[in-house]
Design a protein around this motif. Structure first.
Motif, mmCIF file in Angstrom:
data_model
loop_
_atom_site.group_PDB
_atom_site.id
_atom_site.type_symbol
_atom_site.label_atom_id
_atom_site.label_comp_id
_atom_site.label_asym_id
_atom_site.label_seq_id
_atom_site.Cartn_x
_atom_site.Cartn_y
_atom_site.Cartn_z
ATOM 1 N N ALA A 1 -23.577 -40.674 59.278
ATOM 2 C CA ALA A 1 -23.651 -41.789 58.325
ATOM 3 C C ALA A 1 -25.010 -41.826 57.636
ATOM 4 O O ALA A 1 -26.050 -41.918 58.282
ATOM 5 C CB ALA A 1 -23.381 -43.111 59.043
ATOM 6 N N GLY A 2 -25.003 -41.718 56.304
ATOM 7 C CA GLY A 2 -26.235 -41.737 55.529
ATOM 8 C C GLY A 2 -26.907 -40.383 55.386
ATOM 9 O O GLY A 2 -27.919 -40.257 54.697
ATOM 10 N N LEU A 3 -26.359 -39.376 56.041
ATOM 11 C CA LEU A 3 -26.909 -38.016 55.992
ATOM 12 C C LEU A 3 -25.834 -37.068 55.481
ATOM 13 O O LEU A 3 -24.702 -37.459 55.260
ATOM 14 C CB LEU A 3 -27.369 -37.575 57.390
ATOM 15 C CG LEU A 3 -28.405 -38.466 58.087
ATOM 16 C CD1 LEU A 3 -28.552 -38.046 59.545
ATOM 17 C CD2 LEU A 3 -29.748 -38.395 57.364
ATOM 18 N N SER A 4 -26.166 -35.801 55.323
ATOM 19 C CA SER A 4 -25.162 -34.808 54.924
ATOM 20 C C SER A 4 -24.566 -34.168 56.182
ATOM 21 O O SER A 4 -25.248 -34.056 57.208
ATOM 22 C CB SER A 4 -25.795 -33.721 54.043
ATOM 23 O OG SER A 4 -26.751 -32.985 54.773
ATOM 24 N N TRP A 5 -23.306 -33.744 56.082
ATOM 25 C CA TRP A 5 -22.653 -33.144 57.246
ATOM 26 C C TRP A 5 -23.333 -31.840 57.662
ATOM 27 O O TRP A 5 -23.401 -31.525 58.850
ATOM 28 C CB TRP A 5 -21.163 -32.921 56.973
ATOM 29 C CG TRP A 5 -20.465 -32.285 58.132
ATOM 30 C CD1 TRP A 5 -19.915 -31.051 58.196
ATOM 31 C CD2 TRP A 5 -20.276 -32.859 59.438
ATOM 32 N NE1 TRP A 5 -19.388 -30.807 59.446
ATOM 33 C CE2 TRP A 5 -19.595 -31.913 60.226
ATOM 34 C CE3 TRP A 5 -20.613 -34.099 60.009
ATOM 35 C CZ2 TRP A 5 -19.252 -32.143 61.559
ATOM 36 C CZ3 TRP A 5 -20.263 -34.330 61.340
ATOM 37 C CH2 TRP A 5 -19.595 -33.360 62.092
ATOM 38 N N ILE A 6 -23.892 -31.096 56.722
ATOM 39 C CA ILE A 6 -24.551 -29.835 57.079
ATOM 40 C C ILE A 6 -25.753 -30.101 57.993
ATOM 41 O O ILE A 6 -26.055 -29.299 58.881
ATOM 42 C CB ILE A 6 -24.965 -29.013 55.821
ATOM 43 C CG1 ILE A 6 -25.447 -27.602 56.206
ATOM 44 C CG2 ILE A 6 -26.003 -29.738 54.998
ATOM 45 C CD1 ILE A 6 -24.417 -26.720 56.854
ATOM 46 N N THR A 7 -26.407 -31.238 57.821
ATOM 47 C CA THR A 7 -27.526 -31.613 58.703
ATOM 48 C C THR A 7 -27.033 -31.738 60.142
ATOM 49 O O THR A 7 -27.663 -31.242 61.079
ATOM 50 C CB THR A 7 -28.152 -32.957 58.237
ATOM 51 O OG1 THR A 7 -28.658 -32.789 56.925
ATOM 52 C CG2 THR A 7 -29.265 -33.399 59.166
ATOM 53 N N ILE A 8 -25.887 -32.390 60.309
ATOM 54 C CA ILE A 8 -25.312 -32.573 61.651
ATOM 55 C C ILE A 8 -24.808 -31.238 62.190
ATOM 56 O O ILE A 8 -24.987 -30.926 63.370
ATOM 57 C CB ILE A 8 -24.161 -33.608 61.610
ATOM 58 C CG1 ILE A 8 -24.666 -34.961 61.067
ATOM 59 C CG2 ILE A 8 -23.523 -33.768 62.992
ATOM 60 C CD1 ILE A 8 -25.807 -35.588 61.854
ATOM 61 N N LEU A 9 -24.188 -30.457 61.332
ATOM 62 C CA LEU A 9 -23.647 -29.163 61.752
ATOM 63 C C LEU A 9 -24.751 -28.263 62.305
ATOM 64 O O LEU A 9 -24.568 -27.586 63.322
ATOM 65 C CB LEU A 9 -22.969 -28.495 60.555
ATOM 66 C CG LEU A 9 -21.828 -27.515 60.798
ATOM 67 C CD1 LEU A 9 -20.754 -28.100 61.708
ATOM 68 C CD2 LEU A 9 -21.223 -27.079 59.461
ATOM 69 N N ARG A 10 -25.902 -28.282 61.650
ATOM 70 C CA ARG A 10 -27.028 -27.457 62.109
ATOM 71 C C ARG A 10 -27.578 -27.936 63.438
ATOM 72 O O ARG A 10 -28.181 -27.167 64.182
ATOM 73 C CB ARG A 10 -28.137 -27.464 61.049
ATOM 74 C CG ARG A 10 -27.782 -26.652 59.810
ATOM 75 C CD ARG A 10 -28.899 -26.716 58.772
ATOM 76 N NE ARG A 10 -28.535 -25.952 57.584
ATOM 77 C CZ ARG A 10 -28.767 -26.332 56.336
ATOM 78 N NH1 ARG A 10 -29.368 -27.494 56.105
ATOM 79 N NH2 ARG A 10 -28.421 -25.573 55.322
ATOM 80 N N LYS A 11 -27.370 -29.208 63.742
ATOM 81 C CA LYS A 11 -27.885 -29.778 64.983
ATOM 82 C C LYS A 11 -26.806 -29.905 66.073
ATOM 83 O O LYS A 11 -27.077 -30.419 67.155
ATOM 84 C CB LYS A 11 -28.470 -31.180 64.716
ATOM 85 C CG LYS A 11 -29.714 -31.196 63.817
ATOM 86 C CD LYS A 11 -30.141 -32.631 63.518
ATOM 87 C CE LYS A 11 -31.418 -32.689 62.689
ATOM 88 N NZ LYS A 11 -32.611 -32.374 63.500
#
Length: 198
Positions: free
Chosen positions: A47-57
């Motif tokens: 929420a509030g971020l891009s999915w690629i940011t989460i995918l990388r983490k």
């Protein structure tokens, strides 16, 4: 046609990790409760971020949250929260971390009742909904189904599960097939949906 030549949904971009996620995961119907819970928690962190940011983490998240074992997460206390807030591999947001823990407890309650998978899939009558959007601009940010799911989850104590977040979740776990009709995965996910059963 090779995968390199395949036509994809434009959001997959050129990042190899994002392309692999688009080609192998997004829109594939999932029924495993642990996998669904993981995706729900990660969508909340997104929420509030891009999915690629989460995918990388994602791997760091799995390590930090005991591979999304809800039994383990439900026992997290202040010391674990403090530890997670220092973990540079994940999104260090106290509200989202505390929501993940309370969501684990809510998940366990649903699992002991109707079952988490059955509960989620009931919002599309147990069958992946096949859409036929031609352009990204046609895709809605939320739907009547995602609004109903968000409301029901909130009533069970879940947090960071609003209608837009839940629509992204439903797309990701294949409850709806939102690959564009020109994308090579649209037909493939439709076939997976036709064979899907809880």
């Amino acid at each position: 046609m090779s995968k390199a030549e395949a036509k994809r949904c434009p959001w997959s971009g050129s990042d190899a990790l994002y392309i692999a996620y688009h080609d192998e995961e997004w829109g594939v119907p999932k029924s495993d409760a642990r996998a669904l819970f993981e995706k729900l928690v990660l969508e909340g962190f997104q929420a509030g971020l891009s999915w690629i940011t989460i995918l990388r983490k994602r791997e760091a998240f799995r390590a930090a949250f005991d591979n999304f074992d809800a039994q383990a997460m439900a026992r997290y206390g202040p010391r674990k929260v403090a530890s997670l807030l220092k973990d540079e591999g994940i999104v260090r947001h106290r509200g989202k971390i505390e929501a993940a823990i309370s969501n684990a407890r809510a998940f366990l309650e649903l699992e002991s009742g109707p079952g988490f998978s059955q509960f989620l899939w009931s919002f599309v009558d147990g069958t992946p909904k096949q859409n036929a959007y031609k352009k990204m601009a046609d895709l809605p940010a939320e739907t009547p189904e995602s609004k109903a799911l968000a409301k029901a989850l909130k009533s069970h104590g879940f947090r960071f599960t609003g209608p837009t977040t839940m629509h992204a979740f439903m797309q990701g776990v294949g409850m709806v097939n939102d690959h564009l009709t020109g994308c090579f995965r649209h037909e493939e996910c439709a076939k997976l949906g036709a064979r899907f059963s809880l």
